[in-house]
Design a protein around this motif. Structure first.
Motif, short mmCIF file in Angstrom:
data_model
loop_
_atom_site.label_atom_id
_atom_site.label_comp_id
_atom_site.label_asym_id
_atom_site.label_seq_id
_atom_site.Cartn_x
_atom_site.Cartn_y
_atom_site.Cartn_z
N ASP A 1 0.87 -1.30 -0.10
CA ASP A 1 0.11 -0.09 0.05
C ASP A 1 1.07 1.07 0.72
OD1 ASP A 1 -1.85 -2.48 0.23
OD2 ASP A 1 -2.64 -1.45 2.35
N SER A 2 0.26 2.44 -0.31
CA SER A 2 0.74 3.25 -0.38
C SER A 2 2.30 3.64 -1.10
CB SER A 2 1.12 4.42 0.37
OG SER A 2 -0.76 4.40 1.13
N GLY B 1 -0.43 11.63 -4.50
CA GLY B 1 -0.13 11.25 -5.25
C GLY B 1 -0.94 10.74 -6.59
N ASP C 1 3.96 6.97 -5.57
CA ASP C 1 3.63 9.16 -5.89
C ASP C 1 3.15 8.84 -7.37
OD1 ASP C 1 5.46 10.20 -3.40
OD2 ASP C 1 7.53 9.05 -4.98
N THR D 1 -1.11 3.58 -4.32
CA THR D 1 -0.82 5.01 -4.84
C THR D 1 -0.83 5.50 -3.34
OG1 THR D 1 -1.21 5.25 -7.08
CG2 THR D 1 -0.56 7.07 -5.56
N ARG D 2 0.41 6.70 -2.90
CA ARG D 2 0.32 6.89 -1.47
C ARG D 2 -0.47 8.80 -1.46
NH1 ARG D 2 2.50 12.49 -1.40
NH2 ARG D 2 3.64 12.74 -3.22
N ALA D 3 -1.38 9.08 -0.09
CA ALA D 3 -2.27 9.53 -0.44
C ALA D 3 -1.52 11.33 -0.86
CB ALA D 3 -2.62 10.13 1.95
N GLN E 1 -6.83 11.12 0.89
CA GLN E 1 -6.47 10.64 2.42
C GLN E 1 -7.77 9.64 2.16
OE1 GLN E 1 -4.17 10.41 4.39
NE2 GLN E 1 -2.89 12.20 3.86
#
Length: 256
Positions: A97-98, A130, A101, A126-128, A255
């Motif tokens: 997870d995450s 991104g 970018d 993908t990160r918050a 988020q």
């Protein structure tokens, strides 16, 4: 990228051609997605690496590519040694997870049986803050072929793509697919037509090599030769118009 039903060298040339068509829009969207500050970037369905190998990134950016076709990945690894490649399924990404970018697709979602599932996976890895991007998905239901003597080509290619497992009309639904995968604030639109009455002989020949591979067995060689001759004539005279509306979409990951 499309499943590897074309000979590998022809497939790579086709991917490079498609990469050239979308390069201006990619530059624009990558700026919007802050590629210049991204540390980890993944292309899902990277094929032979034609797009990843053409991305200008900072020295701190690590590029990753995933594809289900191992022959294409071996080709890509020989061409682009610094890209970290992996075999895998777009619907079950082998990443935490995450992890990234930016995650992006290029002429890929139309080949997937479950594109919403793939977008959910892209969102997961993908990160918050991104971004997930789809640079180019065509809609052959809106294809324009002129003059009328060449309209049969569009029907043949659409049928061939569908027979190979593609959804040739996915492009027009692209924004809705992003929304169904839970993305908000999706930006989408249609790419500007690229060389719609292309008189470049090399480009036209590559189009025909690809078309022949797609429609093999659906028309006789004699009939294909006749259509190819008509295509060359009308390109040179300026009568030829070929336009397949092609769509892009991207969204920032919020988020949870």
């Amino acid at each position: 990228m499309r499943p590897m039903r074309l000979p590998l060298e022809l497939a790579h040339r086709r991917y490079v051609q498609q990469s050239g068509w979308t390069e201006p829009m990619r530059r624009h969207l990558f700026r919007r997605a802050h590629l210049h500050t991204a540390l980890r970037v993944l292309e899902v369905g990277c094929g032979t690496g034609a797009v990843l190998g053409n991305i200008a990134v900072s020295s701190d950016t690590r590029l990753f590519g995933l594809d289900i076709d191992l022959a294409a990945l071996r080709f890509a690894q020989q061409q682009y040694e610094t890209i970290k490649l992996a075999g895998g399924d777009a619907n079950r990404l082998p990443y935490q997870d995450s992890a990234f970018d930016i995650v992006f697709y290029h002429y890929v979602l139309l080949w997937l049986q479950e594109p919403i599932s793939a977008l959910l996976e892209a969102r997961r890895v993908t990160r918050a803050g991104g971004a997930v991007l789809a640079f180019a998905e065509p809609d052959y239901s809106q294809r324009v072929d002129e003059p009328a003597s060449l309209a049969e080509l569009g029907k043949l290619q659409t049928e061939a793509l569908r027979a190979q497992g593609a959804d040739p009309e996915l492009g027009g639904r692209l924004a809705g697919l992003f929304q169904a995968a839970g993305f908000t604030m999706v930006e989408s639109g249609q790419l500007e037509p690229s060389i719609e009455h292309d008189k470049n002989e090399a480009s036209a020949l590559l189009e025909w090599e690809t078309l022949r591979a797609d429609v093999q067995g659906r028309l006789s060689d004699k009939e294909l030769d006749r259509l190819a001759k008509e295509d060359r004539r009308t390109r040179r005279s300026g009568e030829r118009i070929l336009h397949v509306p092609t769509y892009y979409a991207w969204a920032a990951v919020k988020q949870s």
